[in-house]
Design a protein around this motif. Structure first.
Motif, PDB file in Angstrom:
ATOM      1  N   ALA A 127       3.403   7.082  -1.956  1.00 24.14           N
ATOM      2  CA  ALA A 127       2.468   6.758  -3.037  1.00 24.14           C
ATOM      3  C   ALA A 127       1.377   5.869  -2.468  1.00 24.14           C
ATOM      4  O   ALA A 127       1.646   4.970  -1.675  1.00 24.14           O
ATOM      5  CB  ALA A 127       3.188   6.036  -4.180  1.00 24.14           C
ATOM      6  N   MET A 150      -2.449   3.736  -3.515  1.00 24.33           N
ATOM      7  CA  MET A 150      -3.080   3.063  -4.656  1.00 24.33           C
ATOM      8  C   MET A 150      -4.375   2.410  -4.214  1.00 24.33           C
ATOM      9  O   MET A 150      -4.513   1.996  -3.076  1.00 24.33           O
ATOM     10  CB  MET A 150      -2.100   2.020  -5.213  1.00 24.33           C
ATOM     11  CG  MET A 150      -2.593   1.199  -6.365  1.00 24.33           C
ATOM     12  SD  MET A 150      -1.305   0.037  -6.934  1.00 24.33           S
ATOM     13  CE  MET A 150      -0.327   1.104  -7.990  1.00 24.33           C
ATOM     14  N   ASP A 155      -5.200   2.375  -9.476  1.00 22.30           N
ATOM     15  CA  ASP A 155      -4.787   3.737  -9.776  1.00 22.30           C
ATOM     16  C   ASP A 155      -3.916   4.274  -8.644  1.00 22.30           C
ATOM     17  O   ASP A 155      -4.192   4.025  -7.469  1.00 22.30           O
ATOM     18  CB  ASP A 155      -6.042   4.609  -9.925  1.00 22.30           C
ATOM     19  CG  ASP A 155      -5.768   5.922 -10.609  1.00 22.30           C
ATOM     20  OD1 ASP A 155      -5.361   5.897 -11.782  1.00 22.30           O
ATOM     21  OD2 ASP A 155      -5.976   6.969  -9.977  1.00 22.30           O
ATOM     22  N   LEU A 156      -2.880   5.036  -8.979  1.00 24.32           N
ATOM     23  CA  LEU A 156      -1.963   5.500  -7.935  1.00 24.32           C
ATOM     24  C   LEU A 156      -1.792   7.007  -7.954  1.00 24.32           C
ATOM     25  O   LEU A 156      -1.983   7.677  -8.970  1.00 24.32           O
ATOM     26  CB  LEU A 156      -0.600   4.815  -8.056  1.00 24.32           C
ATOM     27  CG  LEU A 156       0.337   5.217  -9.203  1.00 24.32           C
ATOM     28  CD1 LEU A 156       1.301   6.310  -8.769  1.00 24.32           C
ATOM     29  CD2 LEU A 156       1.134   4.021  -9.695  1.00 24.32           C
ATOM     30  N   VAL A 171       7.023   4.724  -6.597  1.00 19.67           N
ATOM     31  CA  VAL A 171       6.134   4.335  -7.703  1.00 19.67           C
ATOM     32  C   VAL A 171       6.440   2.905  -8.140  1.00 19.67           C
ATOM     33  O   VAL A 171       5.529   2.083  -8.304  1.00 19.67           O
ATOM     34  CB  VAL A 171       6.271   5.319  -8.885  1.00 19.67           C
ATOM     35  CG1 VAL A 171       5.590   4.750 -10.134  1.00 19.67           C
ATOM     36  CG2 VAL A 171       5.641   6.665  -8.524  1.00 19.67           C
ATOM     37  N   CYS A 182       3.911  -0.299  -7.578  1.00 18.61           N
ATOM     38  CA  CYS A 182       3.468  -0.974  -8.804  1.00 18.61           C
ATOM     39  C   CYS A 182       3.836  -2.461  -8.769  1.00 18.61           C
ATOM     40  O   CYS A 182       3.053  -3.310  -9.222  1.00 18.61           O
ATOM     41  CB  CYS A 182       4.068  -0.293 -10.031  1.00 18.61           C
ATOM     42  SG  CYS A 182       3.350   1.331 -10.369  1.00 18.61           S
ATOM     43  N   GLN A 186      -1.875   1.711 -12.702  1.00 15.07           N
ATOM     44  CA  GLN A 186      -2.223   2.805 -13.618  1.00 15.07           C
ATOM     45  C   GLN A 186      -1.737   4.132 -13.048  1.00 15.07           C
ATOM     46  O   GLN A 186      -1.957   4.434 -11.881  1.00 15.07           O
ATOM     47  CB  GLN A 186      -3.730   2.864 -13.820  1.00 15.07           C
ATOM     48  CG  GLN A 186      -4.209   4.072 -14.639  1.00 15.07           C
ATOM     49  CD  GLN A 186      -5.696   4.042 -14.861  1.00 15.07           C
ATOM     50  OE1 GLN A 186      -6.182   3.455 -15.831  1.00 15.07           O
ATOM     51  NE2 GLN A 186      -6.455   4.633 -13.952  1.00 15.07           N
ATOM     52  N   TYR A 187      -1.095   4.927 -13.906  1.00 11.35           N
ATOM     53  CA  TYR A 187      -0.570   6.241 -13.512  1.00 11.35           C
ATOM     54  C   TYR A 187      -1.248   7.279 -14.382  1.00 11.35           C
ATOM     55  O   TYR A 187      -1.184   7.215 -15.612  1.00 11.35           O
ATOM     56  CB  TYR A 187       0.943   6.244 -13.729  1.00 11.35           C
ATOM     57  CG  TYR A 187       1.693   7.470 -13.272  1.00 11.35           C
ATOM     58  CD1 TYR A 187       2.557   7.409 -12.186  1.00 11.35           C
ATOM     59  CD2 TYR A 187       1.569   8.683 -13.935  1.00 11.35           C
ATOM     60  CE1 TYR A 187       3.285   8.524 -11.770  1.00 11.35           C
ATOM     61  CE2 TYR A 187       2.276   9.805 -13.533  1.00 11.35           C
ATOM     62  CZ  TYR A 187       3.131   9.723 -12.454  1.00 11.35           C
ATOM     63  OH  TYR A 187       3.846  10.832 -12.048  1.00 11.35           O
ATOM     64  N   ARG A 188      -1.932   8.236 -13.748  1.00 13.08           N
ATOM     65  CA  ARG A 188      -2.622   9.295 -14.485  1.00 13.08           C
ATOM     66  C   ARG A 188      -2.085  10.654 -14.072  1.00 13.08           C
ATOM     67  O   ARG A 188      -1.727  10.872 -12.926  1.00 13.08           O
ATOM     68  CB  ARG A 188      -4.127   9.279 -14.180  1.00 13.08           C
ATOM     69  CG  ARG A 188      -4.904   8.149 -14.806  1.00 13.08           C
ATOM     70  CD  ARG A 188      -6.387   8.298 -14.499  1.00 13.08           C
ATOM     71  NE  ARG A 188      -6.674   8.228 -13.071  1.00 13.08           N
ATOM     72  CZ  ARG A 188      -7.555   9.004 -12.435  1.00 13.08           C
ATOM     73  NH1 ARG A 188      -8.206   9.948 -13.077  1.00 13.08           N
ATOM     74  NH2 ARG A 188      -7.767   8.851 -11.134  1.00 13.08           N
ATOM     75  N   CYS A 189      -2.066  11.595 -15.013  1.00 10.61           N
ATOM     76  CA  CYS A 189      -1.721  12.982 -14.675  1.00 10.61           C
ATOM     77  C   CYS A 189      -2.256  13.904 -15.762  1.00 10.61           C
ATOM     78  O   CYS A 189      -2.526  13.477 -16.890  1.00 10.61           O
ATOM     79  CB  CYS A 189      -0.219  13.166 -14.509  1.00 10.61           C
ATOM     80  SG  CYS A 189       0.761  12.941 -16.004  1.00 10.61           S
ATOM     81  N   SER A 200       5.166  15.432 -13.427  1.00 16.03           N
ATOM     82  CA  SER A 200       4.536  14.124 -13.273  1.00 16.03           C
ATOM     83  C   SER A 200       4.773  13.251 -14.505  1.00 16.03           C
ATOM     84  O   SER A 200       4.992  12.043 -14.391  1.00 16.03           O
ATOM     85  CB  SER A 200       3.036  14.288 -13.023  1.00 16.03           C
ATOM     86  OG  SER A 200       2.457  13.076 -12.595  1.00 16.03           O
ATOM     87  N   ALA A 242       6.670   9.625 -14.520  1.00 16.96           N
ATOM     88  CA  ALA A 242       6.116   8.401 -15.100  1.00 16.96           C
ATOM     89  C   ALA A 242       7.139   7.722 -16.003  1.00 16.96           C
ATOM     90  O   ALA A 242       7.356   6.503 -15.921  1.00 16.96           O
ATOM     91  CB  ALA A 242       4.842   8.724 -15.882  1.00 16.96           C
TER      92      ALA A 242
END
Length: 241
Positions: A162, A164, A175-176, A194, A198, A209-212, A219, A223
């Motif tokens: 991971a 970031m 953001d990661l 993760v 974090c 922050q985790y986005r998908c 994903s 999360a």
């Protein structure tokens, strides 16, 4: 007490409520902000409690004839965008740690078969990349040179990583991205990296922050398994518009 930190709440309010609010009801708010960049000239955010906010430039508001609008809904707003040829990019889920989960994470001992990676791991990381598909590499966007990189190992082989970096203009949000090689999925590697990265972000005084994408079920499951909570769905204008 808010579910999420004030940093997160303040950041998203600054994105959507810093301009002139031209419409607001219990479910939908629209504001005008002349300082939006070209690639962010319209954005929408639906928070997990069902509130929807939209922000756009004055020029686009004129094009949509919003200033004369007495009553507006999310559906009507989206229809107006379509009518003038503006399409939104596929939405991203936004996940953050709740304050309760943050406290659990900070007390957790995450040592073991994982560690922070450095430039000295270039050969190991290159081998990791060569074992992943181009699609996985593009989707995950994990690199060795960003602000922080963590990896999980099996028998000295890097199998999950991971990375970031501080996000956009948000001074306190990082953001990661995360990627696990296919043969090693389902073993908890991704969850560990993760949580480790974090925890590192928190120790550097950043909110992770985790986005998908909405259709990335794996994903989304990761999360949640990592202890993150859904904050909302964020949309920006498509590059094709």
């Amino acid at each position: 007490m808010n579910l999420f930190s004030q940093t997160i709440t303040d950041f998203w309010q600054s994105q959507f409520l810093n301009g002139d609010i031209i419409y607001s009801d219990k479910a939908f708010t629209v504001s005008i902000n002349p300082d939006l960049s070209e690639e962010r000239r319209v954005m929408m955010l639906e928070t997990s409690d069902g509130q929807v906010m939209a922000v756009l430039t004055p020029e686009l508001a004129d094009k949509l004839d919003l200033y004369q609008q007495q009553d507006l809904s999310e559906f009507a707003f989206r229809q107006k965008l379509i009518e003038v040829g503006v399409t939104l990019h596929g939405a991203d889920y936004l996940f953050y740690f709740s304050q309760a989960e943050k406290n659990i994470l900070l007390r957790e001992n995450l040592e073991g078969s994982l560690r922070q990676l450095t430039e000295q791991d270039e050969t190991i990381f290159s081998e990791f990349e060569s074992a992943a598909s181009e699609q996985d590499l593009d989707d995950a966007y994990v690199e060795l040179d960003p602000w922080a990189v963590f990896g999980s190992f099996e028998k000295s082989r890097l199998v999950s990583a991971a990375s970031m970096y501080p996000w956009r203009n948000a001074q306190q949000i990082a953001d990661l991205g995360v990627l696990t090689l296919i043969p090693f999925r389902g073993k908890g590697h991704a969850r560990k990296v993760v949580r480790s990265i974090c925890k590192y972000a928190y120790n550097q005084e950043y909110e992770p922050q985790y986005r998908c994408q909405l259709d990335n079920e794996a994903s989304v499951m990761l999360a949640k398994a990592a202890g993150l909570t859904l904050f909302g769905k964020w949309e920006t204008i498509s590059p094709d518009s």
